[in-house]
Design an enzyme around this catalytic site. Sequence first.
Site: not given
Length: 314
Positions: A206, A98, A160, A209, A152, A165
């Site tokens: 993240c 990605y 996260c 968190c 999409h 979270c």
Amino acid sequence: MVEKSAQVPSRKSSKFQKELQDNSIELDPAINIDEYTSFSEHLKSSTRILALIGAGLSAASGIPTFRGAGGFWREHDVTDLASPEGFYRNPSLVWQFYNYRRHQALKAMPNRAHVALARLAKQKPGFLAITQNIDGLSEQANHPPSQLERIHGSLFEIRCTNRDCDFQETNFTDPIVPALQLPEDQDIGDVNFPLREVPREELPHCPKCTDSLLRPGIVLFGEAVPQPVTERIGDWLDQGQIDLMLAIGTTAIVYPAAGYIHIARVNHARVAVVDMEPKDGDDVQREQDGDWFFQGDASVIVPELLKEVIGRVP
């Protein structure tokens, strides 16, 4: 069965006849003039128009479609990479995939079809485009946000993985973390180029968190389209008859996208399909009387089809 000629007169309007005679209309050779004339006249008279947009729209911008034999990245099936199971099994591989796609999308520019659809939205307030694409090119083409639904998600939304979270943000940083920096002289999409295993601690984490990984905020295989998106589309569909349905660069085999063409037909829409692939009997390409099928590059075909309403796209 009602003959197509009974629904759409074959006689060209006097305006079209004059323009054709003096060559002021110049069509791509792939477009049949009678089909073009029939479609154009219906487009101009249409108020409520629905478009379903797929990867074929962005192909001319250099964005891979991952269709058929192209449904693999390196040696990996894209449906495995684009799944929650694939992410949790190998987050390093999925983030490299990605990150690579984010980089490609950030380098790409909207093509003439993106621009043409954005212009159509501005000319036709009753036009809604449902895009399956996650590359952000429709947005770059200034498609009005209220007339564009992304079923999409987007490559540039991240969130996260911890269900407890609520962190999410829009992020255009390339690379998203230093460990995902792409080599300048190699294409990591090439199966012969060795991929490194990015340690978990170097992947996007993240900031809220701290312990959990971030993931692309897209709809992966097996996940539901966000409820606010489906509700907005449902509200639009409930407003009444649909005059025209455009299916552009999509095989429409993944739900819920696959259902929108059927819904449009139930709502009395005539359907126009634009696709690079020839008709093969799939539902999206199974023509009914009064439908149109235009085979070719969407970046060429779509501006031609819409130009009687939007003008010429450079």
